[in-house]
Design an enzyme around this catalytic site. Structure first.
Site, PDB file in Angstrom:
ATOM      1  N   ASP A  32       0.855  -1.192   0.000  1.00  0.00           N
ATOM      2  CA  ASP A  32       0.000   0.000   0.000  1.00  0.00           C
ATOM      3  C   ASP A  32       0.890   1.241   0.000  1.00  0.00           C
ATOM      4  O   ASP A  32       1.865   1.317   0.765  1.00  0.00           O
ATOM      5  CB  ASP A  32      -0.922  -0.037   1.235  1.00  0.00           C
ATOM      6  CG  ASP A  32      -2.052   0.974   1.143  1.00  0.00           C
ATOM      7  OD1 ASP A  32      -1.775   2.180   0.997  1.00  0.00           O
ATOM      8  OD2 ASP A  32      -3.220   0.564   1.230  1.00  0.00           O
ATOM      9  N   ASN A  88     -12.973  -3.072   2.764  1.00  0.00           N
ATOM     10  CA  ASN A  88     -14.040  -2.068   2.756  1.00  0.00           C
ATOM     11  C   ASN A  88     -14.939  -2.229   1.526  1.00  0.00           C
ATOM     12  O   ASN A  88     -14.434  -2.420   0.412  1.00  0.00           O
ATOM     13  CB  ASN A  88     -13.430  -0.660   2.753  1.00  0.00           C
ATOM     14  CG  ASN A  88     -12.575  -0.414   3.995  1.00  0.00           C
ATOM     15  OD1 ASN A  88     -12.901  -0.880   5.081  1.00  0.00           O
ATOM     16  ND2 ASN A  88     -11.472   0.304   3.835  1.00  0.00           N
ATOM     17  N   GLN A  95     -14.452   2.625   1.479  1.00  0.00           N
ATOM     18  CA  GLN A  95     -13.793   2.179   0.243  1.00  0.00           C
ATOM     19  C   GLN A  95     -13.491   3.398  -0.619  1.00  0.00           C
ATOM     20  O   GLN A  95     -14.382   4.236  -0.840  1.00  0.00           O
ATOM     21  CB  GLN A  95     -14.695   1.195  -0.523  1.00  0.00           C
ATOM     22  CG  GLN A  95     -14.010   0.579  -1.737  1.00  0.00           C
ATOM     23  CD  GLN A  95     -14.859  -0.490  -2.440  1.00  0.00           C
ATOM     24  OE1 GLN A  95     -16.038  -0.677  -2.115  1.00  0.00           O
ATOM     25  NE2 GLN A  95     -14.263  -1.164  -3.412  1.00  0.00           N
ATOM     26  N   HIS A 101     -10.282  -5.243  -2.998  1.00  0.00           N
ATOM     27  CA  HIS A 101      -8.955  -5.486  -2.438  1.00  0.00           C
ATOM     28  C   HIS A 101      -9.084  -5.826  -0.960  1.00  0.00           C
ATOM     29  O   HIS A 101      -9.996  -5.359  -0.287  1.00  0.00           O
ATOM     30  CB  HIS A 101      -8.013  -4.286  -2.636  1.00  0.00           C
ATOM     31  CG  HIS A 101      -8.600  -3.002  -2.159  1.00  0.00           C
ATOM     32  ND1 HIS A 101      -9.520  -2.276  -2.894  1.00  0.00           N
ATOM     33  CD2 HIS A 101      -8.421  -2.305  -1.016  1.00  0.00           C
ATOM     34  CE1 HIS A 101      -9.874  -1.198  -2.231  1.00  0.00           C
ATOM     35  NE2 HIS A 101      -9.232  -1.202  -1.062  1.00  0.00           N
ATOM     36  N   HIS A 103      -6.952  -5.667   2.555  1.00  0.00           N
ATOM     37  CA  HIS A 103      -5.782  -5.113   3.243  1.00  0.00           C
ATOM     38  C   HIS A 103      -5.199  -6.149   4.196  1.00  0.00           C
ATOM     39  O   HIS A 103      -5.940  -6.749   4.986  1.00  0.00           O
ATOM     40  CB  HIS A 103      -6.186  -3.904   4.105  1.00  0.00           C
ATOM     41  CG  HIS A 103      -6.698  -2.726   3.357  1.00  0.00           C
ATOM     42  ND1 HIS A 103      -5.930  -1.602   3.125  1.00  0.00           N
ATOM     43  CD2 HIS A 103      -7.907  -2.466   2.797  1.00  0.00           C
ATOM     44  CE1 HIS A 103      -6.661  -0.699   2.465  1.00  0.00           C
ATOM     45  NE2 HIS A 103      -7.851  -1.196   2.269  1.00  0.00           N
TER      46      HIS A 103
HETATM   47  P1  AMP Z   1      -9.744   1.436   0.551  1.00  0.00           P
HETATM   48  O1  AMP Z   1      -9.949   2.666   1.395  1.00  0.00           O
HETATM   49  O2  AMP Z   1     -10.066   0.156   1.254  1.00  0.00           O
HETATM   50  O3  AMP Z   1     -10.426   1.558  -0.796  1.00  0.00           O
HETATM   51  O4  AMP Z   1      -8.192   1.367   0.317  1.00  0.00           O
HETATM   52  C1  AMP Z   1      -7.523   1.882  -0.772  1.00  0.00           C
HETATM   53  C2  AMP Z   1      -6.063   1.775  -0.447  1.00  0.00           C
HETATM   54  O5  AMP Z   1      -5.334   1.806  -1.666  1.00  0.00           O
HETATM   55  C3  AMP Z   1      -5.505   2.889   0.428  1.00  0.00           C
HETATM   56  O6  AMP Z   1      -4.940   2.319   1.602  1.00  0.00           O
HETATM   57  C4  AMP Z   1      -4.469   3.568  -0.459  1.00  0.00           C
HETATM   58  O7  AMP Z   1      -3.337   3.984   0.262  1.00  0.00           O
HETATM   59  C5  AMP Z   1      -4.139   2.478  -1.455  1.00  0.00           C
HETATM   60  N1  AMP Z   1      -3.697   2.923  -2.774  1.00  0.00           N
HETATM   61  C6  AMP Z   1      -4.346   3.782  -3.590  1.00  0.00           C
HETATM   62  N2  AMP Z   1      -3.665   3.931  -4.739  1.00  0.00           N
HETATM   63  C7  AMP Z   1      -2.563   3.151  -4.648  1.00  0.00           C
HETATM   64  C8  AMP Z   1      -1.458   2.885  -5.505  1.00  0.00           C
HETATM   65  N3  AMP Z   1      -1.348   3.465  -6.695  1.00  0.00           N
HETATM   66  N4  AMP Z   1      -0.505   2.019  -5.070  1.00  0.00           N
HETATM   67  C9  AMP Z   1      -0.612   1.440  -3.858  1.00  0.00           C
HETATM   68  N5  AMP Z   1      -1.627   1.640  -3.007  1.00  0.00           N
HETATM   69  C10 AMP Z   1      -2.584   2.495  -3.384  1.00  0.00           C
END
Ligand code: AMP
Ligand code: ZN
Length: 136
Positions: A32, A88, A95, A101, A103
């Site tokens: 992440d 999420n 989300q 995805h 985590h």
């Molecule tokens: P969510 O809030 O569950 O949708 O989580 C999205 C996650 O994706 C967050 O923790 C971000 O830090 C991560 N994220 C978004 N864009 C990228 C990226 N390009 N590379 C790695 N992680 C990312």
């Protein structure tokens, strides 16, 4: 199965670089970019599904099998003491990227993070009402 303008489709399928911990035919596991703790990783299916509602049942099972494999190896490598798995669904639930995805968040002593919720007071009658609503 990629969806236009989906960043995780592009990452999962190698069109945009990311720090990859693991890859197979179905999944890519990346670090992440805004980690909660050291080693915070995301399991991304290569095919696009918006959330757990859309994810096919069999793939959902494969996600959890891979999560288990990953946290065993991550615990060994990162020397973490615990893990939170967070997933999420929907913007109300936090989300922000609408490609399923999971985590994987390693936990270390005194890592300063708090992942969870504030428990609400509830009466036995209220709990029973919820159970009955679901059973209806
Ligand atoms: P969510 O809030 O569950 O949708 O989580 C999205 C996650 O994706 C967050 O923790 C971000 O830090 C991560 N994220 C978004 N864009 C990228 C990226 N390009 N590379 C790695 N992680 C990312
Ligand atoms: Zn996607």
């Amino acid at each position: 199965m990629g969806q236009d303008n989906c960043i995780f489709c592009k990452i999962a399928n190698g069109e945009i670089p990311a720090r990859t911990l693991y890859e197979d035919e179905q999944f890519r596991v990346i670090l992440d970019q805004g980690p909660a703790t050291k080693g915070h990783a995301l399991i991304l299916p290569k095919a696009h599904y918006r959330d757990l509602f859309e994810l096919p049942e069999e793939l959902a099972g494969d996600v959890m099998k891979l999560a288990k494999k990953m946290i065993i190896k991550m615990r060994e490598k990162f020397k973490c003491e615990g893990f939170n798995l967070v997933q999420n669904n929907g913007d109300l639930a936090g989300q922000t990227v609408f490609h399923f995805h999971l985590h994987l968040i390693p936990r270390y002593g005194a890592d300063g993070q708090k992942i969870g919720w504030k428990p609400q007071e509830v009466t036995p009658e209220e709990l029973e009402e919820v159970r009955a609503q679901f059973a209806d």
